[in-house]
Design an enzyme around this catalytic site. Structure first.
Site, PDB file in Angstrom:
ATOM      1  N   SER A   6     150.779 -24.143 -84.695  1.00 50.22           N
ATOM      2  CA  SER A   6     149.908 -23.040 -84.967  1.00 50.22           C
ATOM      3  C   SER A   6     148.354 -22.849 -84.204  1.00 50.22           C
ATOM      4  O   SER A   6     148.167 -21.618 -83.847  1.00 50.22           O
ATOM      5  CB  SER A   6     149.617 -22.973 -86.341  1.00 50.22           C
TER       6      SER A   6
ATOM      7  N   GLY B  29     154.199 -35.850 -82.470  1.00 52.52           N
ATOM      8  CA  GLY B  29     153.155 -35.839 -83.316  1.00 52.52           C
ATOM      9  C   GLY B  29     152.928 -37.116 -83.890  1.00 52.52           C
ATOM     10  O   GLY B  29     153.137 -38.379 -83.253  1.00 52.52           O
TER      11      GLY B  29
ATOM     12  N   GLU C  98     158.056 -39.078 -80.051  1.00 53.13           N
ATOM     13  CA  GLU C  98     156.793 -39.400 -79.347  1.00 53.13           C
ATOM     14  C   GLU C  98     155.675 -39.425 -80.347  1.00 53.13           C
ATOM     15  O   GLU C  98     155.365 -38.084 -80.610  1.00 53.13           O
ATOM     16  CB  GLU C  98     156.303 -38.960 -78.043  1.00 53.13           C
TER      17      GLU C  98
ATOM     18  N   GLU D  46     145.118 -45.188 -86.076  1.00 52.53           N
ATOM     19  CA  GLU D  46     144.782 -44.213 -84.989  1.00 52.53           C
ATOM     20  C   GLU D  46     143.654 -43.360 -85.397  1.00 52.53           C
ATOM     21  O   GLU D  46     143.507 -42.750 -86.286  1.00 52.53           O
ATOM     22  CB  GLU D  46     145.875 -43.420 -84.774  1.00 52.53           C
TER      23      GLU D  46
END
Length: 537
Positions: free
Chosen positions: A204, A252, A274, A406
């Site tokens: 979005s 994502g 991925e 991450e």
């Protein structure tokens, strides 16, 4: 684009350009309306797009209902049935027209990508180039990947085997915000080449950039219903896609990827994912320090670190650690920081408050537990609302969040190592395995080490571009960084079903009426031995 000479599609806006020249321009409402009219939406609801450069509204994005998604699949299935009957040469021709259109409209694409994501214009251009390369690659190699292939039959001369690649049907593509043009388009191009239709949900935050690609697909000659964009939250629209698609391609987070995989497993359909990464870079003792430092800056800070294959852990040989770190810090501090359309900007902004919060939390946690900030470490709202300086940490330990989680931002942790076995073990720590980078003057040695790294792509003397830009090279993750591959033969074959067609000539594969089953079985055993003797499979 300069503030004095805006590109088509931009108009003067109310914002003061003193701190940010790009802030004095907004998107033309008519232009936004043209792009968003491609979204299948009858819900009557909209979401307001805002630029992370300055918080300025970019336009209202119509939102799709579940009924809209259902209608998208009905239309796409009809379009796909006709498209699957087109020749490979025709598909290649349309892909090449799309290639040319992407390059011709590169300024428009870059403008919108920068406005929506706040990335540096140089990073936006890499998206344009990658999409064009992808279209050209699959156009030029379409016969190699999709032509019917002859295989040996069980009875030479009497059994013919043809292996066909038939399309899956309608592919659902759910793409992220970080590379809004290439991630929205590049996965779908081989799906079209293979004879499929696409229903796509871009993130979005960057919907307009993806819609430029849809517009150019239609201008190139792809049927309108062959690629249908829908819009809305992933929990609603994304789920509806998973429940209807014949195949799902998702890029994502690992957490969301696991939910996508579970939904696909429930329906027994395939998917490619991925997902996240905590990618390492290894600087060996024989590395060219200057080249390694330059590559490390790109590996870490391209797109403000919001790149799936960017580096977050740097392992440096003790023999060169001090020299390398000095050059790496110096090159980092020499970067031009900014938010806007200027080509001189080396690093743009983070895209959202959520990304900024994560980076700030990781830095604060690391510093509180004893890590040292060698450079950066500060939020820079004077540049853009979510801008965070390129940051290098030293002294990171396992109890710090930044060590294993991450970040997805302009943040790197440095670690010394004393031997290569130790470095390889450190590189393989954790559950991720997307990309790695190795720097050494001995390229052969670098390739040998690469085989020991648990990552889907490994680049020797390059950050990530050697594999990412080589379209014949498959790309994807190991372990919790994903399943499946984009690019290369793997990138198009994932969108096909393998069909074997056997044609039997002369006589059937069974005992003739005048031969007993026992005698026929003995004859088959003798034949098998003879075939082995002459080297047949």
């Amino acid at each position: 684009m300069s503030a004095q000479n805006p590109e088509p599609g931009l108009v003067e806006g109310p914002h003061d350009p003193e701190h940010n020249p790009a802030a004095s321009y907004a998107l033309e409402p008519e232009y936004v309306a043209e792009l968003t009219s491609q979204i299948l939406s009858t819900s009557g609801t909209v979401a307001q797009g805002l630029s992370p450069i300055n918080g300025q509204p970019l336009g209202a994005i119509p939102q799709s209902s579940i009924e809209d998604v259902e209608e998208a699949f009905v239309r796409a299935r009809k379009a796909q049935e006709a498209w699957a009957r087109t020749s490979l040469d025709h598909r290649a021709e349309v892909l090449l027209r799309f290639h040319d259109l992407v390059l011709e409209h590169r300024d428009e694409i870059m403008d919108i990508a920068v406005w929506e994501s706040a990335k540096a214009r140089r990073d936006a251009y890499m998206e344009v180039y990658h999409v064009a390369l992808t279209a050209r690659y699959y156009a030029r190699t379409i016969h190699r990947h999709l032509d019917t292939e002859r295989r040996p039959g069980v009875v030479p001369g009497a059994t013919r085997i043809d292996v066909n690649r038939v399309p899956k049907g309608v592919v659902g593509i759910i793409s992220p915000w970080n590379y809004p043009f290439t991630m929205a388009m590049s996965d779908g191009l081989p799906a079209l080449a293979a004879g499929n239709a696409v229903v796509a949900k871009a993130d979005s935050q960057t919907m307009l950039t993806s819609l430029i690609g849809v517009k150019l697909l239609r201008e190139a000659g792809f049927p309108e219903d062959l690629w249908i964009p829908v819009a809305g939250p992933g929990s609603k629209v994304g789920t509806a896609i998973i429940e209807r698609a014949n195949y799902v391609c998702f890029t994502g987070s690992t957490a969301t990827g696991k939910r996508v995989a579970a939904g696909c497993a429930e329906r027994l359909i395939s998917c490619s994912l991925e997902l996240g990464g905590k990618n390492p870079i290894l600087v060996l003792k024989d590395a060219n320090i200057e080249r390694a430092a330059e590559g490390a800056v790109r590996a870490t800070f391209s797109n403000a670190g919001q790149l799936c294959v960017s580096t977050e852990r740097m392992l440096v040989a003790d023999e060169v650690y001090d020299r390398f770190v000095g050059r790496f810090v110096a090159r980092t501090e020499a970067m031009t920081l900014g938010a806007g359309q200027d080509w001189a900007i080396d690093m743009g902004s983070l895209i959202s408050q959520d990304q900024l919060d994560t980076v700030q939390a990781h830095v604060a946690d690391a510093v509180a537990k004893g890590a040292t900030v060698l450079t950066g470490g500060k939020h820079r709202p004077d540049i853009a609302p979510y801008f965070f300086e390129p940051t290098i940490l030293e002294g990171v330990t396992e109890d710090m969040d930044v060590c294993g989680k991450e970040t997805f931002g302009p943040l790197i942790s440095l670690y010394r190592f004393h031997d290569e076995t130790e470095a390889i073990a450190k590189a393989n720590e954790g559950n991720y395995g997307l990309n790695a980078s190795i720097w050494t003057r001995d390229a052969k040695r670098g390739r040998a080490i690469a085989r020991e790294i648990k990552a889907g792509t490994v680049n020797v003397n390059e950050a990530y571009a050697a594999t990412f830009a080589s379209l014949d090279a498959p790309m994807g993750g190991m372990r919790e960084s994903g399943v499946g591959r984009r690019q290369g033969a793997e990138g198009i074959h994932r969108y096909t079903e393998v069909q074997s067609v056997g044609t039997q000539r002369v006589y059937p594969i069974t005992a003739p009426g005048f031969v007993s089953n026992e005698l026929f079985a003995k004859g088959m055993a003798i034949t098998a031995k003879l075939m082995k003797g002459i080297g047949k499979a």
